[in-house]
Enzyme design. Sequence first.
Site, PDB file in Angstrom:
ATOM      1  N   ASP A  65       0.836  -1.197   0.000  1.00 27.99           N
ATOM      2  CA  ASP A  65       0.000   0.000   0.000  1.00 27.99           C
ATOM      3  C   ASP A  65       0.881   1.261   0.000  1.00 27.99           C
ATOM      4  OD1 ASP A  65      -2.643   1.180   0.264  1.00 27.99           O
ATOM      5  OD2 ASP A  65      -1.909   1.849   2.224  1.00 27.99           O
ATOM      6  N   LYS A 123       1.483   4.328  -2.848  1.00 25.94           N
ATOM      7  CA  LYS A 123       1.420   5.767  -2.558  1.00 25.94           C
ATOM      8  C   LYS A 123       2.672   6.471  -3.054  1.00 25.94           C
ATOM      9  CE  LYS A 123      -1.671   5.304   1.341  1.00 25.94           C
ATOM     10  NZ  LYS A 123      -1.760   4.994   2.761  1.00 25.94           N
TER      11      LYS A 123
END
Length: 836
Positions: free
Chosen positions: A694, A698
Amino acid sequence: MINKNWNVHKFGGTSVLNADRFRNVYKILTHRHSQRTELYCKEGPKALVVSAMKGVTDDLIQAVVGAEKQDEGYKSLLQKIWNRHQNEITNLLTAADFREPLLEALKKDFTELHEILRGVWLVQSASQTIFNQVSGMGEVWSAQILNAYLKSEGRKTQWLDARDVLIVSSSGGRIIVNWEKSKVQLESHLKKIDSLNELEFLVITGFVAREESGAVTTLGRNGSDYSASIFGSLFHSQEIVIWTDVDGVLSADPRWVPEAVLLDEMSYSEVTELAYFGAKVVHPATMAPAIELSIPIWIRNSLKPEVRGTCIHKNAKSDRQVKGFSTIDKISLLNLEGTGMVGVPGVAERLFGALRSAGVNVVLISQASSEQSICLAIEESQGPLARKAIEQAFALEIQKNLIQPLQITNDISILAAVGDNMRHTPGIAGRFFTALGQSGISVRAIAQGSSERNISAVIDTKDAVKALRTVHSSFVLPHLNMSLGLIGTGLIGSTFLKQLSEQTENLKTSKKINIQVRAIANSKKMWLSENEIPLQNWKEGFERYAQSLDLKKLSHHLQSHYIPHSVLIEATASSSLTPNYVNWLNQGLHLISPNKKANTGSFLEYKEIRQAMQKSQRHFLYSTNVGAGLPIIQTLRDLKATGDEIIEIEGILSGTLSYIFNEFSGTFFSKIVCLAKEKGYTEPDPREDLSGQDVVRKLVILAREIQMPLEVNEVEVMGLVPEKMQCLNKDEFMARIQELDDQMEKRWMAAKEKNEILRFVASIDSSGKAKVGLKNLPHHHVFSKVTGTDNIVLFKTRRYFHQPLVIQGPGAGPEVTAAGVFADLLRLSQYLGAPL
Ligand code: ADP
Ligand code: ASP
Ligand code: MG
């Protein structure tokens, strides 16, 4: 002969719809409605011009057409019309003295009608005279009904059959009143009335008249308004009141634009233009007779007589630049072009001459200044006639290829903006066409009347309502309408709906943003609703009405034909919808997504989405992809756009991992992960967070924001999920999560010994070197100051060199993420022109 204080009141089809409405007319004429003097019906005798009961003219025309086609149905249609009149008369007139003679008179008319239509049936054709005669009968009956009813109420009243008084001729589709003869006829008719001076009402048939030849005719569909102003002029009426089923002239037809506003005052020319361009509220010819004598015309609601209505008069004032908008449908666009037209005098004259001779009415003209082409709009029904006339007139040029064969496009509408104050106000046309452009409506031709009182755009009929609402909302009561769909009803999606539902009213009233949620979907089902979904209990509606998910249907549904802007929020956690983004944008949807998947496919896919945004002029907003509600992406964009140079970005980009390491004090790592999951801080599968994937996403999004073509697999990542646990399914992993505890305890102890802390950090430098992983940091490091689910990002740039720019705050959790999505929605509405 005609005394000075007559007043004309016209009652339209809905005002005399049935017995109850006739009673209502009586109330209007005899009661006072308000303390405001202008609302009283003025003293003096009243000429009451009436339309047929609503629908009767249509039925009569249908009967003639049926008889022509030898369709037996015409007889039952006549029967239906008779039954309707008989029922309403019986209901209205209880006294036989008034009822029976009236029924007798109507029966006679119906017998005659049967005979006429039998003749039409036999010859399979109806002459124009028969057509006119039959279609005007509804007015003849409703006038007699009103007259009988007023009489039964003890009023002094007479019926005047306009076919005996009004003499007209027609030329080029226009009705021309023979004022002299009509005046003489009216005076001689009035002379025959006993005690004229005591007369209270004179009930006049609207719509019908007589030609010089003696044949019965009509003033054209919707022509009773015109009858009213003709009689207004003949009677030198003090005012003409047109009673209808809306509060007055509105800024647009309320059937298409429910938010249309009542216009208090209008000039004669404004109303004429609006009516000419399709506003059915009055017939376009209505104003002319009133202008001559400066008679004010009121448009009022017979069902709400307490409302003041619209006053149309000579000195109408207004601070609005554009008063109203209207559309005409069933238009064809004719395009004549060719080099043979350049510099050749008289081409336009020949073209319009040919059309005039063929009786074709030209609604709008637009000529390119190069003179290479002339484009004009006509009524669709006149297309074949126009083609024949033009092809004949330019046969030679067409044959020699100097002019190309005529192009005719059907299913066209004209959208017009009207207002006296448009003159001398720059920028109106710009605003008009920008609004259309932003809604994705393509304009085929443009015309601006030389009076500068109107701007018209020729558009496809399929776009007409949307176009009307778009321009209406950009000029009148500026507000923005959006049709919104949400896919993903998990924590973020449902929290967003809750936040939106709490703000919907406020947005409508204070920000003038009208967001209508019209689709809600999860991975299997969708609820598509034509009307706004009530957000307080959307779950119940979803249970009840949801059907199987069909993305094509959903996207089509969202693009309502009457709501200017359509937005789709993709709030799932999966990558299965990513391939649809390009299509969605190309289909005209704006996109908002907290889901990072679409931005972290291959760089090529990322570029394709950007190209689709550019091509479709649609927005894709995803500020929640990094830092949830924190302004991280926007800040980075601003730095870049203002010319700063990014040297390094470093940060704790996972609210989940931030929370976990802020809470972790050496033992029971797995318990903290479970707690984070319970609080909604983790992705549905916590390995997405623990693996660092994750965070990698980003970081890739941030890199791409500054034009670095970074791929996910180019990031050096040290995740927290041991290899043996990577291939388990989600439930298996959760069952064995304690297996993480040992290793984490060791790392923590090792760090503590060196007086260091553990933080999960992502970084990228200007060379593109990108790293994600658990880092040991000195205990006083700025990253040690974060708490809870805080994210923190340091932007080290040329301008922020010695002291990096720091953004810190909660970066996970449904409330802040949903709020970020909401903020994106408001940002979008501003891009689309919502008032500030
Ligand atoms: P009547 O039977 O009273 O003559 P119409 O049906 O002919 O009534 O005209 C009234 C209708 O005109 C309204 O119901 C409305 O839908 C339509 N209309 C179109 N444009 C406008 C407008 N700008 N303002 C008000 N009404 C409009
Ligand atoms: N009854 C006619 C029509 O329907 C005239 C009118 O209502 O104004 O067109
Ligand atoms: Mg009308």
